[in-house]
Write an enzyme that holds these catalytic residues in place. Structure first.
Site, short mmCIF file in Angstrom:
data_model
loop_
_atom_site.label_atom_id
_atom_site.label_comp_id
_atom_site.label_asym_id
_atom_site.label_seq_id
_atom_site.Cartn_x
_atom_site.Cartn_y
_atom_site.Cartn_z
N CYS B 33 0.67 -1.30 0.14
CA CYS B 33 -0.11 -0.03 -0.02
C CYS B 33 0.81 1.23 0.03
O CYS B 33 0.12 2.43 0.02
CB CYS B 33 -0.88 -0.19 1.21
N CYS B 102 0.63 -4.75 7.55
CA CYS B 102 1.19 -3.65 8.28
C CYS B 102 2.28 -4.03 9.52
O CYS B 102 3.07 -3.37 9.73
CB CYS B 102 0.02 -2.79 8.97
S1 FES Z 1 -2.90 -0.75 5.29
FE1 FES Z 1 -1.30 0.67 4.51
S2 FES Z 1 0.19 0.54 6.38
FE2 FES Z 1 -1.56 -0.42 6.99
#
Ligand code: FES
Ligand SMILES: Cc1ncc(COP(=O)(O)O)c(C=O)c1O
Lengths: 388, 126
Positions: B33, B102
């Site tokens: 992400c 994450c």
């Molecule tokens: S979803 Fe992007 S850092 Fe957690």
């Protein structure tokens, strides 16, 4: 705790005036509008009254309105039904990169049905430029679907010009007006479109109801088969209370006229200026003028949107973001990316959308709460030099 | 969506910032992400004496970084290296499935900081 709702592009609160007219049709007047007895006929009358009100909001005729389960179904109906019924012309569909998924994914799904799909790029503000459409359109183009107003950045497209280009080519023109209806004037005749989608829950009506305007004489195939309701265009017993609510919501929108638009524009101006004054390193997205009132889409550099939303929620403020982390797919907003905004900047996206019940105090509260939140997150960001 | 523990660490992150003259620095980016995590450590006698983090990411990423720093502060390097994303997530009372990646960031950034420390230390020793 104080709560401030600033997510009206997601949905709007049901107007109590709308609920008042819906209520008698939930328990008391439960009758099927297609039955023959007098009580059913009364219900039918109310459904048709609602249709006339919705038609009036759009400057259409009642026969041109098909009630659907919302904006998503209206878009599906227009694209699938319009392309299939007119495939004799050709099997090419044009849409834009900034569309809602209900349009974009539906068009792409048509590829499996043997249609070719061109996704037009948008400019830095999210607009489809007429020359882009002119270049892409061909003899085989059966349908062009381009949104009226964008849900994420609020940018308004020049639908009238785009529809003219489609018509010169003999192609059908559909527009997703879900974010426009209730916020700006939507006049199907002036716009010159063949099909137009509306959703009631974006204009203080109930969820799960909307409509597709289909211009008289336009050939479309229905999605559902069954009992022949909605002039054989949408089978299934009507969602009577929702339709009646939609009618009242449309009527209230007409009654409000530009009064609401002006109220929201005033608040928006103070909101934008307040953010600009208080917070450095920001980028407002969307067109500076050609946009629906009340939509403030802004990216805060160095920080991420989901964390911002959660900290705002802690203070009772409800908003949304196009950041990758705040989406289920972990992809940044396709709209922001299509506008040429980098992943990193899109990460810090925040969308505040104002509505009719917002007051100056709400804007002041946001302006008091937001700067320290941005500062707090920036201080723990490795990208923020001020924090090192 | 998030456990109380995640929210608690997200709202009050521990050990944020940087260390002057850090012994080891680790930074990793997240391919899924686009987030970035930065960790700095101060090492004394093979023990992590101090640790600070900076994170550009979601609430789960911030809470994972914060939890990681708590888990390893005062621990030996060998112990710290055993920390995995799973142990971070467990200490946080679980993370939603889409947010598991994450917590990878935190464990990876720490490992990089330890590597960096070892590299510097080896050079000085030579
Ligand atoms: S979803 Fe992007 S850092 Fe957690
Ligand atoms: C531009 C646009 N199109 C379509 C939709 C879908 O409408 P509905 O929620 O009524 O299915 C929305 C709302 O989310 C929207 O913003």
């Amino acid at each position: 705790m104080r709560t401030v709702y600033l997510d009206h592009n997601a949905t709007t609160p049901l107007d109590p005036e709308v609920y008042k007219v819906m209520e008698p049709f939930i328990v008391e007047n439960f009758y099927n509008p297609s039955s023959v007895y007098s009580r059913s006929r009364k219900v039918r009358e109310k459904v048709e009254e609602a249709r006339a009100k919705v038609a009036s909001l759009l400057n259409a005729s009642p026969e041109e309105i098909i009630f659907t389960s919302g904006g998503t179904e209206a878009n599906n109906q227009a694209i699938i039904g319009g392309a299939k019924a007119n495939a004799g012309k050709g099997r090419h569909i044009i849409t834009s990169a900034a569309e809602h998924h209900a349009v974009l994914d539906t068009c792409l799904r048509m590829e499996k049905e043997g249609f070719e799909v061109t996704v037009l790029p948008v400019d830095e503000y999210g607009r489809v430029l007429p020359e882009t459409l002119e270049k892409a359109i061909r003899t085989e183009t059966v349908l062009v679907s381009i949104m009226y107003a964008n849900n994420e950045v609020g940018t308004i497209n020049d639908i009238k010009t785009l529809a003219e280009i489609a018509h010169k080519n003999g192609s059908l023109f559909h527009t997703d007006a879900v974010q426009a209806a209730g916020k700006i004037k939507v006049d199907v005749k002036d716009l010159g479109v063949d099909m137009l989608s509306v959703s009631a829950h974006k204009l203080y009506g109930p969820k799960g109801i909307g409509c597709l305007y289909v211009k008289k004489g336009t050939k479309i195939e229905s999605l559902l088969t069954g009992g022949g309701q909605e002039n054989k265009m949408r089978a299934g017993t009507e969602n009577v209370p929702a339709i009646i609510g939609f009618g009242r919501a449309a009527e209230l929108t007409i009654e409000r006229g530009t009064e609401l638009e002006n109220h929201i524009k005033d608040l928006e101006k103070i909101l934008r200026e307040g953010i600009k004054e208080r917070i450095p390193d920001i980028i407002f997205t969307g067109h500076p003028e050609e946009r629906i009132p009340g939509c403030v889409s802004v990216c805060f550099k160095y920080i991420e949107g989901e964390s911002m939303l959660l900290l705002l929620d802690q203070r009772g403020i409800m908003a949304s973001s196009g950041s990758a982390c705040s989406s289920k797919s972990l992809k940044a907003s396709h709209v922001l990316l299509a506008m040429g905004i980098s992943h990193e900047i899109a990460h810090g996206s925040l969308r505040l959308s104002l509505g009719k019940d917002n007051r100056m105090e709400d804007v002041e509260y946001l302006l008091e709460v937001l700067p320290p939140i941005v500062e707090k997150l920036r201080l723990i960001s490795p990208l923020y030099q001020g924090g090192r | 969506m998030y456990s109380e523990k995640v929210m608690e660490h997200f709202l009050n992150p521990r050990n944020t910032g940087t260390i002057t003259n850090a012994d080891g620095v680790g930074e990793v980016g997240n391919a899924s992400c686009g987030d970035i995590m930065h960790i700095e450590i101060k090492v004394n006698n093979d023990v992590i004496e101090d640790i600070k983090f900076q994170t550009f990411g979601c609430a789960a990423a911030i809470a994972s970084s914060s939890m990681l720093t708590e888990l390893v502060k005062g621990k030996s390097l060998a112990e710290a290296e055993k920390i995995t994303n799973k142990s971070v997530a467990e200490a946080l009372g679980g993370l939603p499935p889409v947010k598991m990646h994450c917590s990878n960031l935190a464990a990876d950034a720490l490992r990089k900081a330890i590597e960096d420390y070892r590299r510097k230390f080896a050079k000085e020793g030579a």
